[in-house]
Design a protein around this motif. Structure first.
Motif, PDB file in Angstrom:
ATOM      1  N   UNK A 124      -3.265  69.876 -94.321  1.00  0.00           N
ATOM      2  CA  UNK A 124      -2.474  71.054 -93.968  1.00  0.00           C
ATOM      3  C   UNK A 124      -0.998  70.694 -93.860  1.00  0.00           C
ATOM      4  N   UNK A 125      -0.714  69.603 -93.171  1.00  0.00           N
ATOM      5  CA  UNK A 125       0.685  69.206 -92.992  1.00  0.00           C
ATOM      6  C   UNK A 125       1.329  68.780 -94.319  1.00  0.00           C
ATOM      7  N   UNK A 126       0.568  68.099 -95.158  1.00  0.00           N
ATOM      8  CA  UNK A 126       1.106  67.663 -96.442  1.00  0.00           C
ATOM      9  C   UNK A 126       1.373  68.849 -97.348  1.00  0.00           C
ATOM     10  N   UNK A 127       0.450  69.801 -97.396  1.00  0.00           N
ATOM     11  CA  UNK A 127       0.653  70.984 -98.228  1.00  0.00           C
ATOM     12  C   UNK A 127       1.891  71.753 -97.767  1.00  0.00           C
ATOM     13  N   UNK A 131       5.984  72.253 -99.767  1.00  0.00           N
ATOM     14  CA  UNK A 131       6.556  73.557-100.043  1.00  0.00           C
ATOM     15  C   UNK A 131       5.585  74.693-100.279  1.00  0.00           C
ATOM     16  N   UNK A 132       4.283  74.425-100.207  1.00  0.00           N
ATOM     17  CA  UNK A 132       3.314  75.504-100.353  1.00  0.00           C
ATOM     18  C   UNK A 132       3.248  76.315 -99.054  1.00  0.00           C
ATOM     19  N   UNK A 133       2.896  77.568 -99.175  1.00  0.00           N
ATOM     20  CA  UNK A 133       2.744  78.431 -98.009  1.00  0.00           C
ATOM     21  C   UNK A 133       1.264  78.591 -97.701  1.00  0.00           C
ATOM     22  N   UNK A 149      -5.253  76.245 -83.406  1.00  0.00           N
ATOM     23  CA  UNK A 149      -4.095  75.678 -84.099  1.00  0.00           C
ATOM     24  C   UNK A 149      -3.082  75.119 -83.102  1.00  0.00           C
ATOM     25  N   UNK A 150      -2.881  75.819 -81.991  1.00  0.00           N
ATOM     26  CA  UNK A 150      -1.944  75.330 -80.973  1.00  0.00           C
ATOM     27  C   UNK A 150      -2.421  74.004 -80.399  1.00  0.00           C
ATOM     28  N   UNK A 151      -3.727  73.852 -80.228  1.00  0.00           N
ATOM     29  CA  UNK A 151      -4.269  72.607 -79.669  1.00  0.00           C
ATOM     30  C   UNK A 151      -4.092  71.430 -80.609  1.00  0.00           C
ATOM     31  N   UNK A 152      -3.918  71.701 -81.916  1.00  0.00           N
ATOM     32  CA  UNK A 152      -3.742  70.644 -82.921  1.00  0.00           C
ATOM     33  C   UNK A 152      -2.292  70.547 -83.400  1.00  0.00           C
ATOM     34  N   UNK A 156       2.814  76.080 -86.638  1.00  0.00           N
ATOM     35  CA  UNK A 156       3.951  76.331 -87.520  1.00  0.00           C
ATOM     36  C   UNK A 156       3.588  76.217 -88.993  1.00  0.00           C
ATOM     37  N   UNK A 157       2.487  75.573 -89.298  1.00  0.00           N
ATOM     38  CA  UNK A 157       2.073  75.457 -90.695  1.00  0.00           C
ATOM     39  C   UNK A 157       1.545  76.786 -91.238  1.00  0.00           C
TER      40      UNK A 157
END
Length: 249
Positions: A124-127, A131-133, A149-152, A156-157
């Motif tokens: 997720x972070x790499x994508x 520049x991918x959405x 998502x907040x726990x991880x 923002x991704x």
């Protein structure tokens, strides 16, 4: 896409072709639509979905409403089956709203013991970094997704593109409603998108939205169900996806 080969397996023309097809899917994707429970985490890893389904059915029975469910629905292992069954018979009713809230509360409790899918966080972070959405398109409650998502530290991704269960329960996947919401909000065409999911309903929703599909199957049973539904691009681990994405960076 077959599952990733190990170092002891021979590299064949077939596996090379599969890898190239996967590389093409990844390279072409400018928008990635993620299912939540499965590709990102096992939401009910420590909080049994079967027990939740049984408790929802038991709650209905306690109100004298067990007749709303068929025998097969009463025996289901999926709480969404219970929810959708009641909604079909009493659409948009107070009963359905209360049942949906009960399911949401169970899902929220499950986030405390949810098991992150291997390689999902770095993928997720790499994508995002290249520049991918990204968007979430799920049958789970969006409140649950945001909590996880907040726990991880992944909010923002995806924010603000989290599209989950609404009061229109007839529009849960395999209806493409949440996928189309994501595409419209992001101003993206289906041809620029890729969906990652782990169920036949995910595949069908992607087909209905004209979006390319990559299946994630953590075991042989899930792979068989995806293949029986018609999916051909399937991985048993997100590690290969991450590796191929990094090759493109």
């Amino acid at each position: 896409m077959t599952s990733e080969t190990t170092q002891t397996e021979p590299v064949t023309e077939e596996t090379e072709n599969d890898t190239e097809k996967l590389r093409e899917l990844i390279t072409r994707a400018r928008v990635v639509l993620w299912d939540f429970d499965g590709p990102i985490c096992r939401l009910f890893a420590g909080h049994s979905a079967e027990r939740v389904a049984a408790e929802l059915a038991g709650w209905l029975e306690g109100r004298g409403l067990h007749g709303l469910l068929t025998k097969s629905e009463l025996k289901t292992l999926d709480p969404h089956v219970v929810l959708r069954a009641v909604d079909r018979r009493h659409p948009r009713s107070d009963l359905v709203a209360e049942l949906e809230e009960r399911l949401t509360q169970e899902e929220l409790r499950a986030t405390a013991t949810a098991l992150p899918t291997a390689y999902a966080d770095p993928l997720i972070r790499t994508w995002t970094a290249v520049g991918s959405r990204l968007a979430i398109t799920t049958n789970n409650s969006p409140r649950v997704v945001r909590t996880y998502l907040a726990s991880r530290d992944l909010t923002e991704c995806f924010a603000p593109h989290i599209y989950g269960r609404t009061q229109d329960l007839h529009r849960l996947k395999p209806d493409p409603f949440c996928l189309n919401r994501a595409l419209n909000a992001m101003g993206a065409s289906p041809s620029a998108a890729l969906m990652i999911g782990d169920t036949p309903s995910d595949f069908e929703a992607a087909q209905n939205a004209d979006v390319a599909f990559l299946g994630y199957a953590r075991n042989e049973d899930k792979e068989k169900r995806l293949r029986d539904a018609g999916a051909t691009a399937i991985v048993s681990s997100l590690e290969l996806v991450l590796r191929l994405l990094k090759d493109q960076a």
